[in-house]
Design an enzyme around this catalytic site. Sequence first.
Site, PDB file in Angstrom:
ATOM      1  N   ASP A   1       0.850  -1.194   0.000  1.00  0.00           N
ATOM      2  CA  ASP A   1       0.000   0.000   0.000  1.00  0.00           C
ATOM      3  C   ASP A   1       0.885   1.242   0.000  1.00  0.00           C
ATOM      4  O   ASP A   1       2.074   1.171   0.276  1.00  0.00           O
ATOM      5  CB  ASP A   1      -0.890  -0.015   1.251  1.00  0.00           C
ATOM      6  N   SER A   2       0.255   2.384  -0.231  1.00  0.00           N
ATOM      7  CA  SER A   2       0.978   3.653  -0.199  1.00  0.00           C
ATOM      8  C   SER A   2       1.380   4.046   1.226  1.00  0.00           C
ATOM      9  O   SER A   2       2.238   4.901   1.405  1.00  0.00           O
ATOM     10  CB  SER A   2       0.093   4.748  -0.791  1.00  0.00           C
TER      11      SER A   2
ATOM     12  N   TYR B   1      -0.680   8.725  -2.204  1.00  0.00           N
ATOM     13  CA  TYR B   1      -0.561   8.519  -3.645  1.00  0.00           C
ATOM     14  C   TYR B   1      -1.794   9.066  -4.388  1.00  0.00           C
ATOM     15  O   TYR B   1      -1.713   9.377  -5.568  1.00  0.00           O
ATOM     16  CB  TYR B   1      -0.487   7.014  -3.961  1.00  0.00           C
ATOM     17  N   GLY B   2      -2.903   9.140  -3.677  1.00  0.00           N
ATOM     18  CA  GLY B   2      -4.206   9.418  -4.310  1.00  0.00           C
ATOM     19  C   GLY B   2      -4.309  10.745  -5.021  1.00  0.00           C
ATOM     20  O   GLY B   2      -5.202  10.946  -5.834  1.00  0.00           O
TER      21      GLY B   2
ATOM     22  N   CYS C   1      -3.720  -1.140  -2.080  1.00  0.00           N
ATOM     23  CA  CYS C   1      -3.982   0.285  -2.295  1.00  0.00           C
ATOM     24  C   CYS C   1      -4.886   0.449  -3.519  1.00  0.00           C
ATOM     25  O   CYS C   1      -4.512   0.058  -4.629  1.00  0.00           O
ATOM     26  CB  CYS C   1      -2.650   0.994  -2.542  1.00  0.00           C
ATOM     27  N   ASN C   2      -6.046   1.020  -3.326  1.00  0.00           N
ATOM     28  CA  ASN C   2      -6.978   1.221  -4.440  1.00  0.00           C
ATOM     29  C   ASN C   2      -6.371   2.090  -5.528  1.00  0.00           C
ATOM     30  O   ASN C   2      -6.572   1.857  -6.715  1.00  0.00           O
ATOM     31  CB  ASN C   2      -8.261   1.886  -3.928  1.00  0.00           C
ATOM     32  N   THR C   3      -5.611   3.105  -5.102  1.00  0.00           N
ATOM     33  CA  THR C   3      -5.019   4.026  -6.068  1.00  0.00           C
ATOM     34  C   THR C   3      -4.018   3.296  -6.967  1.00  0.00           C
ATOM     35  O   THR C   3      -4.038   3.442  -8.194  1.00  0.00           O
ATOM     36  CB  THR C   3      -4.346   5.199  -5.313  1.00  0.00           C
TER      37      THR C   3
ATOM     38  N   GLU D   1      -6.799   9.601   9.287  1.00  0.00           N
ATOM     39  CA  GLU D   1      -5.474   9.601   9.927  1.00  0.00           C
ATOM     40  C   GLU D   1      -5.483  10.484  11.180  1.00  0.00           C
ATOM     41  O   GLU D   1      -4.736  10.244  12.119  1.00  0.00           O
ATOM     42  CB  GLU D   1      -4.394  10.025   8.920  1.00  0.00           C
TER      43      GLU D   1
ATOM     44  N   CYS E   1     -11.267   2.771  -1.023  1.00  0.00           N
ATOM     45  CA  CYS E   1     -10.017   3.326  -0.491  1.00  0.00           C
ATOM     46  C   CYS E   1      -9.711   2.584   0.811  1.00  0.00           C
ATOM     47  O   CYS E   1     -10.633   2.268   1.581  1.00  0.00           O
ATOM     48  CB  CYS E   1     -10.191   4.822  -0.234  1.00  0.00           C
ATOM     49  N   THR E   2      -8.425   2.344   1.016  1.00  0.00           N
ATOM     50  CA  THR E   2      -8.001   1.590   2.205  1.00  0.00           C
ATOM     51  C   THR E   2      -8.505   2.195   3.514  1.00  0.00           C
ATOM     52  O   THR E   2      -8.735   1.491   4.489  1.00  0.00           O
ATOM     53  CB  THR E   2      -6.465   1.605   2.291  1.00  0.00           C
ATOM     54  N   HIS E   3      -8.658   3.539   3.532  1.00  0.00           N
ATOM     55  CA  HIS E   3      -8.999   4.218   4.790  1.00  0.00           C
ATOM     56  C   HIS E   3     -10.481   4.165   5.139  1.00  0.00           C
ATOM     57  O   HIS E   3     -10.840   4.341   6.291  1.00  0.00           O
ATOM     58  CB  HIS E   3      -8.569   5.690   4.713  1.00  0.00           C
TER      59      HIS E   3
HETATM   60  N1  DGL Z   1      -4.077   3.739  -0.039  1.00  0.00           N
HETATM   61  C1  DGL Z   1      -4.776   4.769  -0.781  1.00  0.00           C
HETATM   62  C2  DGL Z   1      -5.974   4.146  -1.475  1.00  0.00           C
HETATM   63  O1  DGL Z   1      -6.473   3.100  -1.107  1.00  0.00           O
HETATM   64  C3  DGL Z   1      -5.207   5.907   0.129  1.00  0.00           C
HETATM   65  C4  DGL Z   1      -4.053   6.767   0.629  1.00  0.00           C
HETATM   66  C5  DGL Z   1      -3.301   7.464  -0.484  1.00  0.00           C
HETATM   67  O2  DGL Z   1      -3.861   8.397  -1.121  1.00  0.00           O
HETATM   68  O3  DGL Z   1      -2.168   7.075  -0.737  1.00  0.00           O
HETATM   69  O4  DGL Z   1      -6.452   4.703  -2.438  1.00  0.00           O
END
Ligand code: DGL
Length: 270
Positions: A15-16, A47-48, A78-80, A157, A189-191
């Site tokens: 993940d990012s 990363y998003g 990571c979805n991004t 966060e 998104c992971t969050h």
């Molecule tokens: N991990 C990213 C996602 O799932 C979220 C955090 C980021 O923007 O890096 O899209």
Amino acid sequence: MALQPAQHLPIGVFDSGVGGLTVVRALMERLPFESIIYFGDTARVPYGVKSVETICAFAAEITQFLLKQGVKLLIIACNTMAAVARHVVEDLSPVPVLDVIDAGARSAVNVTRARYVGVIGTPATINSNAYARAIHRYDPSVRIFSQACPLFVPLVEEGWLDHEVTRLTAQEYFKPVLCHPIDTMVLGCTHYPLLKPLLQDVVGPGVQLVDSAEAMAEQTAEVLDASGLSAKASAPPQYAFYVTDVPLRFQTIGERFLGRSLPTVHLVKW
Ligand code: DGL
């Protein structure tokens, strides 16, 4: 019959940042015998909001790192990265690659009755249209309403999981989505799984939230089983966590995502 050595190898999850620990948490619950190596690029998160070129270059570096550790499967948590860099990871990887977008899309298609689905994610994920493409691979008749929610990552966060500011932000973001008769919303998104109770409140009981982390764990179980790669219960699983920076409050945030105490974390210097 002798076990194939590959069964004992860990699953590589990346993940990012720490958000992908929601996927690790789901994997630990669903697949308690699997060893996992986690990589979080905490020095370069988020990363998003970055360009496709940058995200692809970072994804390549992480893939090479995890392949060197010897993994039997790679999971893009990571979805991004899944949205814009899956092809980069696949081109480099001799082992199977799974990602949260495919898992979430499949789950959404199984859940929706109305065939009206909302998708929320980072700007990079939503702009890529990756969820819409993945959902349409399973069912081209589904109508999709997407919304980028860039403020959710910092709010999570910050730990504002049940905060009025987060609630108002969600209400504002969801206006253009909730004016359509959706019955399903993908947390792309992971969050976002950490915001589930608040988001469920905002969307109401008629909309089912799809948690990509849970969907990912389910798909991983199926793939490991079908390919004969599932770990056996003979040895306790090993967990290793690698990050590129240990920021302030890292432990607290990491444990919130993982849902348990975070063991030793290794710092990677490229
Ligand atoms: N991990 C990213 C996602 O799932 C979220 C955090 C980021 O923007 O890096 O899209």
